[in-house]
Design a protein around this motif. Structure first.
Motif, short mmCIF file in Angstrom:
data_model
loop_
_atom_site.label_atom_id
_atom_site.label_comp_id
_atom_site.label_asym_id
_atom_site.label_seq_id
_atom_site.Cartn_x
_atom_site.Cartn_y
_atom_site.Cartn_z
N THR A 61 0.84 -1.21 0.00
CA THR A 61 0.00 0.00 0.00
C THR A 61 0.87 1.25 0.00
N GLU A 62 1.86 1.30 0.87
CA GLU A 62 2.78 2.45 0.92
C GLU A 62 3.55 2.56 -0.39
N LEU A 63 3.99 1.44 -0.91
CA LEU A 63 4.77 1.43 -2.14
C LEU A 63 3.94 1.98 -3.31
N ALA A 64 2.67 1.63 -3.35
CA ALA A 64 1.79 2.07 -4.44
C ALA A 64 1.52 3.57 -4.41
N GLU A 65 1.68 4.21 -3.25
CA GLU A 65 1.42 5.64 -3.14
C GLU A 65 2.61 6.50 -3.56
N LEU A 66 3.77 5.92 -3.69
CA LEU A 66 4.97 6.71 -3.92
C LEU A 66 5.13 7.25 -5.34
N PRO A 67 5.00 6.43 -6.39
CA PRO A 67 5.24 6.99 -7.72
C PRO A 67 4.08 7.86 -8.21
N ILE A 72 8.33 7.24 -14.55
CA ILE A 72 9.16 6.52 -15.52
C ILE A 72 10.31 5.89 -14.76
N ALA A 73 10.52 4.59 -14.95
CA ALA A 73 11.63 3.89 -14.31
C ALA A 73 12.70 3.59 -15.34
N TYR A 74 13.92 4.05 -15.06
CA TYR A 74 15.07 3.75 -15.89
C TYR A 74 15.94 2.78 -15.11
N ASN A 75 16.56 1.84 -15.79
CA ASN A 75 17.46 0.93 -15.09
C ASN A 75 18.59 0.54 -16.01
N GLY A 77 21.54 -2.64 -16.16
CA GLY A 77 22.13 -3.86 -15.60
C GLY A 77 23.65 -3.83 -15.61
N GLY A 78 24.23 -2.78 -16.18
CA GLY A 78 25.68 -2.69 -16.21
C GLY A 78 26.33 -3.77 -17.05
N GLY A 79 25.56 -4.42 -17.90
CA GLY A 79 26.08 -5.47 -18.74
C GLY A 79 26.27 -6.80 -18.01
N LYS A 80 25.92 -6.82 -16.72
CA LYS A 80 26.12 -8.03 -15.92
C LYS A 80 24.82 -8.76 -15.61
N VAL A 81 23.74 -8.04 -15.55
CA VAL A 81 22.44 -8.64 -15.28
C VAL A 81 21.43 -8.11 -16.29
N ARG A 82 20.31 -8.81 -16.42
CA ARG A 82 19.27 -8.38 -17.35
C ARG A 82 18.65 -7.07 -16.87
N ALA A 83 18.25 -6.27 -17.82
CA ALA A 83 17.61 -4.99 -17.51
C ALA A 83 16.55 -4.71 -18.58
N ALA A 84 15.59 -3.86 -18.24
CA ALA A 84 14.58 -3.46 -19.22
C ALA A 84 15.28 -2.71 -20.35
N LEU A 85 14.94 -3.03 -21.57
CA LEU A 85 15.58 -2.40 -22.71
C LEU A 85 15.10 -0.98 -22.95
N ARG A 86 13.89 -0.69 -22.49
CA ARG A 86 13.31 0.66 -22.65
C ARG A 86 12.82 1.14 -21.29
N PRO A 87 12.69 2.44 -21.12
CA PRO A 87 12.13 2.94 -19.86
C PRO A 87 10.73 2.37 -19.62
N THR A 89 7.10 2.97 -18.25
CA THR A 89 6.30 4.18 -18.06
C THR A 89 4.96 3.89 -17.41
N GLY A 90 4.49 4.85 -16.62
CA GLY A 90 3.18 4.76 -15.96
C GLY A 90 3.27 4.08 -14.61
N ARG A 91 2.49 4.59 -13.66
CA ARG A 91 2.51 4.08 -12.29
C ARG A 91 2.31 2.57 -12.22
N ALA A 92 1.27 2.06 -12.86
CA ALA A 92 0.97 0.63 -12.78
C ALA A 92 2.11 -0.22 -13.33
N ASN A 93 2.68 0.19 -14.46
CA ASN A 93 3.79 -0.56 -15.05
C ASN A 93 5.04 -0.48 -14.18
N VAL A 94 5.31 0.69 -13.64
CA VAL A 94 6.49 0.85 -12.76
C VAL A 94 6.33 -0.02 -11.52
N LEU A 95 5.13 -0.02 -10.92
CA LEU A 95 4.90 -0.83 -9.73
C LEU A 95 5.05 -2.33 -10.04
#
Length: 123
Positions: A61-67, A72-75, A77-87, A89-95
């Motif tokens: 509940t607290e986590l859902a109130e923050l974004p 938009i979540a950017y990440n 992986g530093g080439g060492k772990v998998r990461a999202a290829l694109r940002p 977007t949107g609260r529901a997708n970020v959560l």
């Protein structure tokens, strides 16, 4: 045209003219004052503390109130772990993205640090 410019376009796997157009648009946006909102360091730190606390305690509940709704979540992986290829977007997708990360990478030992002069979370 310099070889360096062509090489940079090759990295992006896009034609040089396309890369030049992207650059022109980016400069226009930055000059036009349409850059990202930058919160005060104290506000950013407080938001990260709340996020880390909610994530470590499993408080969805607290986590859902923050974004924000347009979060938009950017990440990276530093080439060492998998990461999202694109940002992500949107609260529901970020959560959903954050929930997926939390299920794979628990944050029990994570802590606040400073990275590039800004507050950040380090596992």
């Amino acid at each position: 045209m310099s070889r360096t410019r062509v090489w940079r376009a090759e990295i992006l796997a896009s034609p040089f003219a396309t890369c030049r157009r992207w650059h022109h648009r980016a400069v226009g946006r930055l000059v036009g004052g349409r850059g990202r909102f930058t919160p005060a360091t104290s506000d950013h730190t407080e938001l990260l503390k709340r996020f880390l606390s909610a994530a470590q305690n499993g408080d969805v509940t607290e986590l859902a109130e923050l974004p924000a709704e347009d979060a938009i979540a950017y990440n990276d992986g530093g080439g060492k772990v998998r990461a999202a290829l694109r940002p992500v977007t949107g609260r529901a997708n970020v959560l959903a993205f954050v929930a997926g990360l939390m299920s794979r990478y628990p944050l029990e030992e994570a802590r606040l640090v400073e990275a590039n002069g800004e507050p950040a979370i380090w596992p």
